[in-house]
Scaffold this motif. Structure first.
Motif, mmCIF file in Angstrom:
data_model
loop_
_atom_site.group_PDB
_atom_site.id
_atom_site.type_symbol
_atom_site.label_atom_id
_atom_site.label_comp_id
_atom_site.label_asym_id
_atom_site.label_seq_id
_atom_site.Cartn_x
_atom_site.Cartn_y
_atom_site.Cartn_z
ATOM 1 N N TYR A 1 0.836 -1.186 0.000
ATOM 2 C CA TYR A 1 0.000 0.000 0.000
ATOM 3 C C TYR A 1 0.879 1.246 0.000
ATOM 4 N N LYS A 2 0.401 2.279 -0.699
ATOM 5 C CA LYS A 2 1.019 3.602 -0.604
ATOM 6 C C LYS A 2 0.216 4.429 0.393
ATOM 7 N N LEU A 3 0.917 5.205 1.225
ATOM 8 C CA LEU A 3 0.257 5.896 2.327
ATOM 9 C C LEU A 3 0.481 7.405 2.248
ATOM 10 N N TYR A 4 -0.602 8.143 2.375
ATOM 11 C CA TYR A 4 -0.524 9.607 2.441
ATOM 12 C C TYR A 4 -0.707 10.049 3.896
ATOM 13 N N SER B 1 2.634 -7.344 10.747
ATOM 14 C CA SER B 1 2.836 -8.626 11.429
ATOM 15 C C SER B 1 1.564 -9.460 11.556
ATOM 16 N N GLU B 2 0.403 -8.806 11.649
ATOM 17 C CA GLU B 2 -0.842 -9.542 11.845
ATOM 18 C C GLU B 2 -1.675 -9.699 10.575
ATOM 19 N N HIS B 3 -1.484 -8.789 9.595
ATOM 20 C CA HIS B 3 -2.333 -8.818 8.399
ATOM 21 C C HIS B 3 -1.540 -8.867 7.093
ATOM 22 N N GLU B 4 -0.216 -8.909 7.182
ATOM 23 C CA GLU B 4 0.657 -8.953 6.005
ATOM 24 C C GLU B 4 0.387 -7.785 5.063
ATOM 25 N N ILE B 5 0.116 -6.630 5.645
ATOM 26 C CA ILE B 5 -0.074 -5.399 4.894
ATOM 27 C C ILE B 5 1.176 -4.547 5.077
ATOM 28 N N PHE B 6 1.840 -4.225 3.973
ATOM 29 C CA PHE B 6 3.110 -3.498 4.028
ATOM 30 C C PHE B 6 2.984 -2.157 3.304
ATOM 31 N N ILE B 7 3.556 -1.126 3.899
ATOM 32 C CA ILE B 7 3.574 0.200 3.290
ATOM 33 C C ILE B 7 4.839 0.299 2.445
ATOM 34 N N SER B 8 4.664 0.403 1.132
ATOM 35 C CA SER B 8 5.829 0.463 0.243
ATOM 36 C C SER B 8 6.374 1.882 0.107
ATOM 37 N N ASP B 9 5.450 2.880 0.095
ATOM 38 C CA ASP B 9 5.848 4.278 -0.087
ATOM 39 C C ASP B 9 4.972 5.170 0.799
ATOM 40 N N ILE B 10 5.561 6.242 1.287
ATOM 41 C CA ILE B 10 4.786 7.228 2.036
ATOM 42 C C ILE B 10 5.033 8.614 1.456
ATOM 43 N N ILE B 11 4.016 9.460 1.543
ATOM 44 C CA ILE B 11 4.124 10.821 1.024
ATOM 45 C C ILE B 11 3.391 11.761 1.973
ATOM 46 N N ALA B 12 3.852 12.992 2.074
ATOM 47 C CA ALA B 12 3.251 13.943 3.011
ATOM 48 C C ALA B 12 3.448 15.358 2.493
ATOM 49 N N ALA C 1 9.144 9.086 0.792
ATOM 50 C CA ALA C 1 10.138 8.069 1.177
ATOM 51 C C ALA C 1 9.577 6.692 0.844
ATOM 52 N N CYS C 2 10.475 5.754 0.582
ATOM 53 C CA CYS C 2 10.058 4.367 0.378
ATOM 54 C C CYS C 2 10.455 3.548 1.598
ATOM 55 N N LEU C 3 9.733 2.488 1.835
ATOM 56 C CA LEU C 3 10.081 1.534 2.894
ATOM 57 C C LEU C 3 10.514 0.188 2.311
ATOM 58 N N ILE C 4 10.131 -0.048 1.065
ATOM 59 C CA ILE C 4 10.460 -1.304 0.395
ATOM 60 C C ILE C 4 11.060 -0.967 -0.977
ATOM 61 N N PRO C 5 12.249 -1.510 -1.313
ATOM 62 C CA PRO C 5 13.058 -2.420 -0.499
ATOM 63 C C PRO C 5 13.774 -1.697 0.650
#
Length: 494
Positions: free
Chosen positions: A382-385, A417-428, A459-463
């Motif tokens: 997921y990408k997060l704002y 850890s509980e839902h296997e949902i990962f934030i790949s990118d964040i923006i603000a 910023a990215c979190l993955i990789p």
């Protein structure tokens, strides 16, 4: 720096802990593993720094000392440098064995401990020796060089600027004995950030950012002591930053003076421009996403009206649409005395198209349709704002910021850890100075100017190998470590 590093066998805690208490009562700064190694610290690195930072290395030599792997390692670390600060505290019943096995120990002035000696008497004797060593070495104001305690003090304030300063200071302390060029660069960044903020507060014009230190040396409102510390830091940075071989020749006195000047400047800035949080009068608890209510939506709108321009605030009806579509977009903090929401954080999982619009700077986040928002309905990326982070002005001097910030990081960790949902990118969008400071303090990068003339950060979190994100609290380190572990385990999926 510390007055004394205590090396001992863990079996001797019954003797060592009362001794530490007495030394503390005498006003000495003591490096003691139980009090000086914290969760998340690398134990060996902390020991190496503790030994290098201490005026006296006190070896509590009992019959169990030679059996301890940690004690042997600490002696080995000391021997790799210098035995100049070595001080044995020798139990009488081990003196003969020590002379046979380790005669070099008896070559040093040592304090002998017999059954008739009380802890208070031993502590007073140690203080005399330590004070004498401090005078000989010029370490006359040792508490002003304990940068670890200063980092904790900075963290206790509710200030993004001081959080960012604490990050630089902590990195400096961790690198100073392993990568001195990087450590000195942290000093340079830290002092420039600090003085730039002072210049903004005092309406001081700086013609060029590179000359900020020199400019402050001519400013009248700074006292002479502070100017001397700034002069020393300026000389030090100019002398050593680009000369690697010179960095490695720093002696203990130069290290002491460097840390003393850093401590003095940061302490002045912290106490002059910031108020200490009043924690005892407020009972604040986190409000997790699943606990956020429709009434909290209304209260968050009232908080926004106090801290943001009207044109940057989404209407309560828009907030409710987002909330109804994805109830995990808000979290916050609550005052238990009155039950009211006192701060909140809104983060929207968004699609690729909206992400591109935000990154371009040409967007209005007060009217985002729910069709551009995602639900946390299945595992994946997921990408997060980071949409809005506000605290009621009445709670600016509490720990509300840290509670909400940790609450958000904990939420991201549970998603992964509980839902296997990962934030790949964040923006603000850093529409306020505090917002910009927060983005920069966690390692986000400026990518555009928005239509509000604010800075857009990304910023990215993955990789994990490409991320610039820096989360220095315990839960933040857990999140980054979990992302790294999962990425290494399942690279083909990522």
């Amino acid at each position: 720096m510390f007055d004394v590093f205590i090396s001992h066998s863990s079996i001797e805690k019954g003797f060592v802990e009362p001794l530490v208490d007495e030394l503390n009562k005498l006003g000495l700064q003591v490096w003691y593993d139980k009090n000086s190694i914290h969760k998340g610290d690398k134990i060996k690195d902390s020991i190496i720094n503790g030994i290098a930072e201490s005026v006296v290395f006190l070896a509590v030599i009992s019959k169990n000392y030679y059996k301890s792997n940690w004690s042997s390692m600490e002696l080995g670390i000391l021997s790799a440098g210098s035995f100049d600060n070595f001080l044995p505290l020798l139990f009488s019943d081990i003196k003969k064995q020590t002379g046979q096995k380790y005669p070099f120990i008896l070559e040093h002035n040592y304090i002998e401990v017999g059954p008739e000696k009380e802890i208070k008497e031993i502590a007073l004797g140690l203080k005399e020796v330590i004070d004498e060593r401090k005078q000989e070495s010029g370490f006359w104001h040792i508490e002003k060089t304990n940068l670890v305690s200063l980092v904790r003090e900075l963290h206790s304030y509710n200030s993004i600027a001081l959080e960012q300063l604490a990050i630089h200071l902590n990195l400096f302390w961790r690198k100073i004995y392993s990568n001195r060029l990087a450590a000195i660069n942290e000093v340079k960044l830290m002092i420039k950030d600090l003085l730039r903020d002072v210049a903004n507060s005092e309406n001081i014009y700086i013609s060029q950012d590179a000359q900020i230190l020199e400019t402050f040396l001519d400013i009248e409102f700074l006292n002479l002591n502070l100017k001397e510390h700034l002069k020393y830091l300026n000389r030090f940075i100019n002398k050593f930053l680009d000369v690697e071989h010179a960095i490695n020749t720093l002696d203990r006195e130069e290290m002491y003076l460097l840390q003393f000047s850093i401590y003095s400047v940061v302490e002045w800035y912290m106490t002059t421009y910031f108020k200490k949080p009043i924690l005892q009068s407020k009972k604040i608890i986190p409000v997790r996403p699943e606990e956020f209510t429709e009434n909290d939506i209304l209260e968050s709108y009232e908080i926004e009206k106090l801290v943001l321009p009207a044109e940057l605030i989404a209407s309560p009806s828009t907030d409710k649409e987002w909330f109804d579509y994805n109830p995990l977009t808000n979290l916050g903090a609550r005052d238990t005395d009155n039950g009211k929401l006192i701060g909140f954080f809104t983060s929207l999982p968004i699609g690729d198209e909206l992400y591109k619009k935000i990154k371009s700077g040409k967007f209005d986040d007060t009217t985002i349709p729910v069709s551009d928002i995602r639900q946390y309905d299945m595992p994946g990326f997921y990408k997060l704002y980071l949409c809005s982070f506000c605290i009621h002005p009445a709670y600016n001097t509490t720990n509300a910021f840290r509670i909400i910030y940790s609450n958000f990081i904990d939420f991201l960790l549970k998603l992964a850890s509980e839902h296997e949902i990962f934030i790949s990118d964040i923006i603000a969008d850093g529409v306020t100075q505090k917002g910009s400071n927060l983005c920069e303090s966690i390692g986000m990068t400026k990518v555009a100017k928005s239509i509000h003339n604010s800075d857009v950060y990304e910023a990215c979190l993955i990789p994990p190998s490409l991320t610039t994100i820096k989360l220095n609290n315990r839960i933040g380190q857990q999140l980054l470590a979990y992302y790294k572990q999962m990425y290494n385990n399942y690279k083909e999926i990522f």
